[in-house]
Motif scaffolding. Structure first.
Motif, PDB file in Angstrom:
ATOM      1  N   LYS A 183      -0.825  17.858  -1.318  1.00 43.94           N
ATOM      2  CA  LYS A 183      -1.885  16.957  -1.778  1.00 43.94           C
ATOM      3  C   LYS A 183      -1.450  15.503  -1.638  1.00 43.94           C
ATOM      4  N   GLU A 185      -1.577  14.668   2.058  1.00 46.11           N
ATOM      5  CA  GLU A 185      -2.985  14.549   2.458  1.00 46.11           C
ATOM      6  C   GLU A 185      -3.553  13.197   2.034  1.00 46.11           C
ATOM      7  N   SER A 186      -3.203  12.757   0.845  1.00 48.24           N
ATOM      8  CA  SER A 186      -3.667  11.465   0.346  1.00 48.24           C
ATOM      9  C   SER A 186      -3.152  10.329   1.223  1.00 48.24           C
ATOM     10  N   ASN A 237      -2.116  10.530   4.354  1.00 49.20           N
ATOM     11  CA  ASN A 237      -2.733  10.648   5.683  1.00 49.20           C
ATOM     12  C   ASN A 237      -4.151  10.077   5.682  1.00 49.20           C
ATOM     13  N   LYS A 238      -4.882  10.362   4.623  1.00 46.90           N
ATOM     14  CA  LYS A 238      -6.255   9.874   4.507  1.00 46.90           C
ATOM     15  C   LYS A 238      -6.318   8.349   4.569  1.00 46.90           C
ATOM     16  N   HIS A 239      -5.292   7.711   4.048  1.00 43.42           N
ATOM     17  CA  HIS A 239      -5.246   6.252   4.008  1.00 43.42           C
ATOM     18  C   HIS A 239      -4.463   5.658   5.185  1.00 43.42           C
ATOM     19  N   GLU A 266      -4.616   7.869  -6.594  1.00 39.87           N
ATOM     20  CA  GLU A 266      -4.769   9.261  -6.170  1.00 39.87           C
ATOM     21  C   GLU A 266      -3.542  10.089  -6.541  1.00 39.87           C
TER      22      GLU A 266
END
Length: 143
Positions: free
Chosen positions: A24, A27-28, A30-32, A110
């Motif tokens: 998680k 993923e956070s 990577n999203k940014h 996040e």
């Protein structure tokens, strides 16, 4: 049960907890559009306000050229900027940009939410004890 057994139980439990949260967290990031190492550098800049590439390299234990490349990428994404030192124009300081601060705050929020979701099963008293223990451990860790 002796200290050794307790320590082993704690080690296994912490490792398992981190392994559950890690996807998680990744993923956070990577999203940014931030790598884990870039996040580390951005946090270092947040805590130190301004510094030279050599200071970041020393802290990370890597060569300045590796940090310079990373700063180039962060600058390209408008997360940091280079500023010549007012006293010595040969010195270039690295600083967080407004965009970098906003992005970092989003990622931190996040990450906090990920931790919160993992800790919701604890009672208020357990959270207090865990916070005290974690803070005590953080104070005992030597670099």
């Amino acid at each position: 049960m002796g200290k050794s057994e307790y320590i082993e139980r704690i080690q296994i439990a912490l490792q398992t907890s981190i392994q559950k949260m890690q996807p998680k967290m990744t993923e956070s990031l990577n999203k940014h559009g931030i790598t884990a190492t870039q996040f580390f550098v951005l946090m270092y800049l947040r805590n130190n306000e301004s510094c030279k590439i050599s200071g970041i390299a020393d802290f990370m234990g890597v060569k300045p050229s590796a940090v310079s490349f990373m700063i180039d990428r962060l600058e390209h994404n408008h997360f940091v900027y280079r500023e010549h030192d007012k006293k010595d124009r040969r010195v270039v300081n690295i600083k967080l940009s407004e965009e970098g601060i906003k992005k970092l705050n989003l990622v931190i929020q996040e990450r906090k939410e990920i931790f919160e979701s993992s800790l919701l099963t604890l009672t208020d008293e357990e959270l207090l004890q865990f916070a005290k223990i974690a803070e005590k451990l953080a104070g005992s860790v030597t670099p």
